[in-house]
Structure formats: C-alpha cells, structure tokens
Design a protein around this motif. Structure first.
Motif, PDB file in Angstrom:
ATOM      1  N   VAL A 247       0.790  -1.066   0.011  1.00  0.00           N
ATOM      2  CA  VAL A 247      -0.146   0.039   0.026  1.00  0.00           C
ATOM      3  C   VAL A 247       0.831   1.304   0.077  1.00  0.00           C
ATOM      4  O   VAL A 247       1.846   1.287   0.880  1.00  0.00           O
ATOM      5  CB  VAL A 247      -0.927   0.164   1.258  1.00  0.00           C
ATOM      6  N   GLU A 248       0.667   2.091  -0.873  1.00  0.00           N
ATOM      7  CA  GLU A 248       1.500   3.441  -0.956  1.00  0.00           C
ATOM      8  C   GLU A 248       0.614   4.558  -0.540  1.00  0.00           C
ATOM      9  O   GLU A 248       1.126   5.779  -0.588  1.00  0.00           O
ATOM     10  CB  GLU A 248       2.304   3.699  -2.185  1.00  0.00           C
ATOM     11  N   GLU A 249      -0.599   4.275  -0.308  1.00  0.00           N
ATOM     12  CA  GLU A 249      -1.674   5.529  -0.143  1.00  0.00           C
ATOM     13  C   GLU A 249      -2.761   5.021   0.563  1.00  0.00           C
ATOM     14  O   GLU A 249      -3.473   3.894   0.293  1.00  0.00           O
ATOM     15  CB  GLU A 249      -1.913   6.271  -1.493  1.00  0.00           C
ATOM     16  N   PHE A 250      -3.188   5.660   1.791  1.00  0.00           N
ATOM     17  CA  PHE A 250      -4.506   5.409   2.297  1.00  0.00           C
ATOM     18  C   PHE A 250      -5.654   5.604   1.411  1.00  0.00           C
ATOM     19  O   PHE A 250      -5.668   6.450   0.568  1.00  0.00           O
ATOM     20  CB  PHE A 250      -4.702   6.103   3.574  1.00  0.00           C
ATOM     21  N   ALA A 256      -7.317  -1.280  -0.207  1.00  0.00           N
ATOM     22  CA  ALA A 256      -8.669  -2.002  -0.155  1.00  0.00           C
ATOM     23  C   ALA A 256      -8.434  -3.536  -0.425  1.00  0.00           C
ATOM     24  O   ALA A 256      -9.059  -4.528  -0.065  1.00  0.00           O
ATOM     25  CB  ALA A 256      -9.493  -1.716  -1.371  1.00  0.00           C
ATOM     26  N   LEU A 257      -7.334  -3.789  -1.177  1.00  0.00           N
ATOM     27  CA  LEU A 257      -6.816  -5.136  -1.520  1.00  0.00           C
ATOM     28  C   LEU A 257      -6.074  -5.939  -0.277  1.00  0.00           C
ATOM     29  O   LEU A 257      -6.010  -7.048  -0.322  1.00  0.00           O
ATOM     30  CB  LEU A 257      -6.207  -5.377  -2.895  1.00  0.00           C
ATOM     31  N   GLY A 258      -5.832  -5.081   0.608  1.00  0.00           N
ATOM     32  CA  GLY A 258      -5.410  -5.618   1.837  1.00  0.00           C
ATOM     33  C   GLY A 258      -3.672  -5.850   1.667  1.00  0.00           C
ATOM     34  O   GLY A 258      -3.173  -6.844   2.383  1.00  0.00           O
ATOM     35  N   TYR A 259      -3.143  -5.275   0.944  1.00  0.00           N
ATOM     36  CA  TYR A 259      -1.771  -5.335   0.649  1.00  0.00           C
ATOM     37  C   TYR A 259      -0.919  -4.901   1.919  1.00  0.00           C
ATOM     38  O   TYR A 259      -1.613  -4.292   2.842  1.00  0.00           O
ATOM     39  CB  TYR A 259      -1.160  -4.484  -0.608  1.00  0.00           C
ATOM     40  N   CYS A 260       0.542  -5.203   1.841  1.00  0.00           N
ATOM     41  CA  CYS A 260       1.171  -4.839   2.978  1.00  0.00           C
ATOM     42  C   CYS A 260       1.463  -3.468   3.330  1.00  0.00           C
ATOM     43  O   CYS A 260       1.453  -2.895   2.507  1.00  0.00           O
ATOM     44  CB  CYS A 260       2.502  -5.646   2.733  1.00  0.00           C
ATOM     45  N   LEU A 261       1.528  -3.172   4.572  1.00  0.00           N
ATOM     46  CA  LEU A 261       1.533  -1.630   4.952  1.00  0.00           C
ATOM     47  C   LEU A 261       3.052  -1.278   5.237  1.00  0.00           C
ATOM     48  O   LEU A 261       3.093  -0.271   5.858  1.00  0.00           O
ATOM     49  CB  LEU A 261       0.617  -1.696   6.294  1.00  0.00           C
ATOM     50  N   TYR A 262       3.819  -1.934   4.952  1.00  0.00           N
ATOM     51  CA  TYR A 262       5.413  -1.628   4.835  1.00  0.00           C
ATOM     52  C   TYR A 262       5.839  -0.227   4.636  1.00  0.00           C
ATOM     53  O   TYR A 262       6.441   0.492   5.527  1.00  0.00           O
ATOM     54  CB  TYR A 262       6.359  -2.446   4.632  1.00  0.00           C
ATOM     55  N   LYS A 263       5.158   0.072   3.506  1.00  0.00           N
ATOM     56  CA  LYS A 263       5.554   1.550   2.950  1.00  0.00           C
ATOM     57  C   LYS A 263       4.746   2.392   3.560  1.00  0.00           C
ATOM     58  O   LYS A 263       5.057   3.755   3.428  1.00  0.00           O
ATOM     59  CB  LYS A 263       5.463   1.503   1.285  1.00  0.00           C
ATOM     60  N   MET A 264       3.818   1.935   4.394  1.00  0.00           N
ATOM     61  CA  MET A 264       3.102   3.229   5.040  1.00  0.00           C
ATOM     62  C   MET A 264       3.530   3.469   6.391  1.00  0.00           C
ATOM     63  O   MET A 264       2.971   3.965   7.539  1.00  0.00           O
ATOM     64  CB  MET A 264       1.558   2.647   5.326  1.00  0.00           C
ATOM     65  N   GLY A 265       4.800   2.557   6.890  1.00  0.00           N
ATOM     66  CA  GLY A 265       5.490   2.977   8.080  1.00  0.00           C
ATOM     67  C   GLY A 265       5.164   1.622   8.945  1.00  0.00           C
ATOM     68  O   GLY A 265       5.371   1.924  10.094  1.00  0.00           O
ATOM     69  N   CYS A 266       4.679   0.665   8.646  1.00  0.00           N
ATOM     70  CA  CYS A 266       4.481  -0.511   9.356  1.00  0.00           C
ATOM     71  C   CYS A 266       5.888  -0.801  10.360  1.00  0.00           C
ATOM     72  O   CYS A 266       6.691  -1.074   9.631  1.00  0.00           O
ATOM     73  CB  CYS A 266       3.760  -1.650   8.716  1.00  0.00           C
ATOM     74  N   ARG A 267       5.469  -0.925  11.474  1.00  0.00           N
ATOM     75  CA  ARG A 267       6.705  -1.410  12.381  1.00  0.00           C
ATOM     76  C   ARG A 267       6.597  -2.908  12.740  1.00  0.00           C
ATOM     77  O   ARG A 267       7.362  -3.173  13.725  1.00  0.00           O
ATOM     78  CB  ARG A 267       6.830  -0.318  13.673  1.00  0.00           C
ATOM     79  N   GLY A 268       5.638  -3.523  12.165  1.00  0.00           N
ATOM     80  CA  GLY A 268       5.608  -5.089  12.317  1.00  0.00           C
ATOM     81  C   GLY A 268       6.686  -5.730  12.363  1.00  0.00           C
ATOM     82  O   GLY A 268       7.068  -6.631  13.326  1.00  0.00           O
ATOM     83  N   LYS A 305      12.055   5.668  19.141  1.00  0.00           N
ATOM     84  CA  LYS A 305      12.769   4.914  17.913  1.00  0.00           C
ATOM     85  C   LYS A 305      11.759   4.618  16.862  1.00  0.00           C
ATOM     86  O   LYS A 305      11.998   4.203  15.787  1.00  0.00           O
ATOM     87  CB  LYS A 305      12.864   3.550  18.514  1.00  0.00           C
ATOM     88  N   MET A 306      10.367   4.584  17.121  1.00  0.00           N
ATOM     89  CA  MET A 306       9.488   4.135  15.934  1.00  0.00           C
ATOM     90  C   MET A 306       8.917   5.306  15.276  1.00  0.00           C
ATOM     91  O   MET A 306       8.225   5.227  14.323  1.00  0.00           O
ATOM     92  CB  MET A 306       8.237   3.338  16.505  1.00  0.00           C
ATOM     93  N   THR A 307       9.210   6.537  15.703  1.00  0.00           N
ATOM     94  CA  THR A 307       8.561   7.769  14.989  1.00  0.00           C
ATOM     95  C   THR A 307       9.596   8.385  13.763  1.00  0.00           C
ATOM     96  O   THR A 307      10.913   7.924  14.164  1.00  0.00           O
ATOM     97  CB  THR A 307       8.230   8.705  16.055  1.00  0.00           C
ATOM     98  N   PRO A 308       9.166   9.242  13.035  1.00  0.00           N
ATOM     99  CA  PRO A 308       7.745   9.506  12.943  1.00  0.00           C
ATOM    100  C   PRO A 308       6.912   8.381  12.319  1.00  0.00           C
ATOM    101  O   PRO A 308       7.258   7.643  11.384  1.00  0.00           O
ATOM    102  CB  PRO A 308       8.014  10.790  11.694  1.00  0.00           C
ATOM    103  N   PHE A 309       6.164   8.182  12.764  1.00  0.00           N
ATOM    104  CA  PHE A 309       4.975   7.305  12.229  1.00  0.00           C
ATOM    105  C   PHE A 309       4.517   7.456  10.701  1.00  0.00           C
ATOM    106  O   PHE A 309       4.664   8.701  10.198  1.00  0.00           O
ATOM    107  CB  PHE A 309       3.641   7.259  13.052  1.00  0.00           C
ATOM    108  N   TYR A 310       3.879   6.439  10.164  1.00  0.00           N
ATOM    109  CA  TYR A 310       3.727   6.609   8.603  1.00  0.00           C
ATOM    110  C   TYR A 310       4.762   6.779   7.639  1.00  0.00           C
ATOM    111  O   TYR A 310       4.650   7.001   6.795  1.00  0.00           O
ATOM    112  CB  TYR A 310       2.479   7.639   8.665  1.00  0.00           C
ATOM    113  N   LYS A 311       6.011   6.680   8.318  1.00  0.00           N
ATOM    114  CA  LYS A 311       7.001   6.698   7.176  1.00  0.00           C
ATOM    115  C   LYS A 311       7.812   5.306   7.202  1.00  0.00           C
ATOM    116  O   LYS A 311       8.240   4.903   8.443  1.00  0.00           O
ATOM    117  CB  LYS A 311       8.185   7.810   7.817  1.00  0.00           C
ATOM    118  N   GLU A 312       8.250   5.049   6.016  1.00  0.00           N
ATOM    119  CA  GLU A 312       9.014   3.747   5.892  1.00  0.00           C
ATOM    120  C   GLU A 312      10.135   3.797   6.693  1.00  0.00           C
ATOM    121  O   GLU A 312      10.815   4.921   6.737  1.00  0.00           O
ATOM    122  CB  GLU A 312       9.100   3.265   4.534  1.00  0.00           C
ATOM    123  N   PHE A 313      10.868   2.954   7.528  1.00  0.00           N
ATOM    124  CA  PHE A 313      12.026   2.982   7.939  1.00  0.00           C
ATOM    125  C   PHE A 313      13.175   2.922   7.055  1.00  0.00           C
ATOM    126  O   PHE A 313      12.926   2.172   6.025  1.00  0.00           O
ATOM    127  CB  PHE A 313      12.165   1.592   8.894  1.00  0.00           C
TER     128      PHE A 313
END
Ligand code: SF4
Length: 313
Positions: A247-250, A256-268, A305-313
C-alpha cells in the motif's frame, strides 16, 4: 450448590452462557501456548479457584488506559473473571475508598500480605529530583514503589509505560521517567502495549495459578507466550510483503486489496507481540487488519525509535 455451580449461576445472571465462557477459556489456553487438554483446567481456575492471591495495583505516571483496556474489554465478563480469581486489595481507580482511607487500606494490605501479594504496576516512575515529578498523598511514586514492590511475591508491569517508560520517558524526559523495573533496579514481568491486550495479563495470572509459576520470559521480562514472535512473522498480510505488493496511499485500490503496509510505516517487523492472533475486542480485529500500520507500541522507547509514524524505516 457447589462453588462451581454458583460460579456458572453468577455468569448466567450476567448474560454469559457456559458456552461463551468455555469459548473464552479455549481462546485463553491457546494464547498461553498450552494444548487443548488444558482447557478444563483453565476453566477450573476461574470456576473453583483454590486460592485467590491478594493483589495491590499501583498507578504511577500513566493515562489509566491499561486499566480501562482491562475493565472495558468486550468480553463483558473478563474483568469479573479477574476479580473471581484475584483478591484486589488496593486499586486506586476502582476502589471505593479515597484520601486517607485509601492510604490506610494500602498499609493494611501490606501488613497483612507482605511477601505474598502480587503487585500490578501501571505507569512509569520519575527518578530525577528525588522523584518529584509524581506524587500521591504527598509521597513520590518512587517512594511508594520502593516501599511496596520489594515486599511483593511478584510484580507484573502492565502497559508500555510501566514496562519501559512509555511516552513519559520520551525525549527530552525532564522528569527522568523510567519503567518500574529500571527505576527500582529489579526484575519485573512486563506486559507492554499501549494498551496491552488484557488477555496477556489474564494469561500470565492464570499461568501462575494453574502451574504455580510465572510464565517463561524473554530478556526484557516479556512472557514468551505473548511476545515470542514479531507481528510481521504472524501477519496475515505477510504474503503480500514477500510478493512486494505494498500500500502506498491510504484509500487506494491496494489498501482495499489488503496489501502490506510496510511502505506506510508499519513497524511489524521490529515489534514483538501477539496482536495478529489474540486481536482486540472479542477477537474482532487489530490495527493492521483494520488497515492501519503497526506503530510498535509495545517496544521499548517506541516514541523515540518508531517515530515519525507513517514513514517507511
Ligand atoms: S503489514 Fe506490517 S506486519 Fe504485516 S506483513 Fe506488512 S510489514 Fe509485516
């Protein structure tokens, strides 16, 4: 009517059927990493407790969100279940007593149960300026913790603030806030999360009552049954990560297809917790399932460590 029947009757009066209760016990047993053969034993811990350990619940620098998460859990009776198996002697948020009466209650509980009670600590402790950034009844959080916690049989830190300092300990941290174990230089069981999942606290307590010992923990004091794997390793979107479907944009088609949120800053990938399997709100959902990236709220220093949120590491 025996103890067990009385228990089921009380549940039914609250609109909870035996089936609902057994469903919860099955879920709890699985969360604790025990085989299905333990389900009846877990149910027994609630229905016919052999002992009700006294609990002193301390509130330090926090928002009370952890208590709220515990008491307002969607299992309408999970809070009641905890009160069935524990004898809560002191809890500032839910106790009727206030002021001097509350302080007397704490001292009476300490006198009666020294060395035998479980202390549940919520919130971080300020350590600079002799702990002057936080007081209750004229005493600093630090003084209260130094008096109560060394007398406990075990201390469970509930939430990221008590476990690691949380937002209070974020830079520049003028009060010198720390997690409880760090402030007191002693070992605690840590159940981080903002808020933590109540099932992980219940699982820790039931483990203690059922097996007579606290669960195995990692080097940060986190129960392995709940914090042994990363979110990423248990995530249902993982195949999309492997296939580089992001996902590159909310609000996008990919979202909608449920793709990976890594590029939206997911810290999973950096966060240890069981959210994908335990979920929240009666197992309804959890942040990534709802389309929001994990912000790593159960990791130490996550605000720094995890901020800024919504930014890819
Ligand atoms: S959404 Fe987050 S946790 Fe899930 S696979 Fe993608 S990066 Fe990993």
């Amino acid at each position: 009517m025996d103890k067990k029947e009385q228990f089921y009757q009380r549940l039914e009066q609250r609109g909870v059927s035996r089936r609902d209760f057994m469903r919860y016990c099955t879920f709890l047993t699985a969360t604790m990493g025990l085989s299905a053969s333990f389900v009846p034993k877990v149910a027994e811990v609630f229905a016919a407790p052999k002992q009700r350990p006294p609990v002193i619940w301390l509130n330090f620098g926090e928002c009370t969100g952890c208590t709220e998460a515990m008491l307002r859990t969607v299992y309408p009776y999970a809070d009641e279940l905890v009160l069935e198996i524990l004898s809560v002697e002191y809890h500032e948020t839910i106790m009727a007593a206030a002021g001097h009466q509350a302080e007397e209650q704490l001292q009476a509980a300490l006198k009666k149960h020294s060395g035998k009670f479980i202390c549940v600590a919520e919130g971080a402790i300020p350590t600079k300026y002799n702990g002057g950034y936080g007081r209750i009844g004229g005493r600093t959080f630090l003084e209260i913790a130094q008096e109560v916690i060394p007398q406990a049989a075990a201390t469970i830190c509930i939430g990221t603030c008590a476990s690691f300092g949380g937002i209070q300990a974020a830079k520049p941290n003028p009060g010198g806030y720390m997690g409880v174990g760090q402030a007191l230089k002693m070992k605690t069981i840590n159940i981080p999360g903002c808020p933590p999942n109540p099932v992980n606290l219940v699982g820790t307590i039931v483990n203690y009552l059922l097996l007579g010992k606290l669960p195995a923990v990692d080097d940060m004091g986190r129960p392995l049954f709940a914090y042994g794997k990363t979110i990423h390793d248990q995530c249902p979107r993982r195949s999309h990560f492997e296939n580089e479907e992001f996902v590159e944009e909310f609000g996008s088609k990919e979202a909608a297809l449920g793709y990976c949120l890594y590029k939206m800053g997911c810290r999973g990938p950096e966060t240890y917790n069981n959210c994908p399997v335990a979920k929240f709100n009666d197992g309804t959902s959890w942040p990534v399932e709802a389309g929001h990236p994990c912000i790593g709220c159960s990791e130490p220093d996550f605000w720094d460590k995890m901020t800024p949120f919504y930014k890819e590491f």
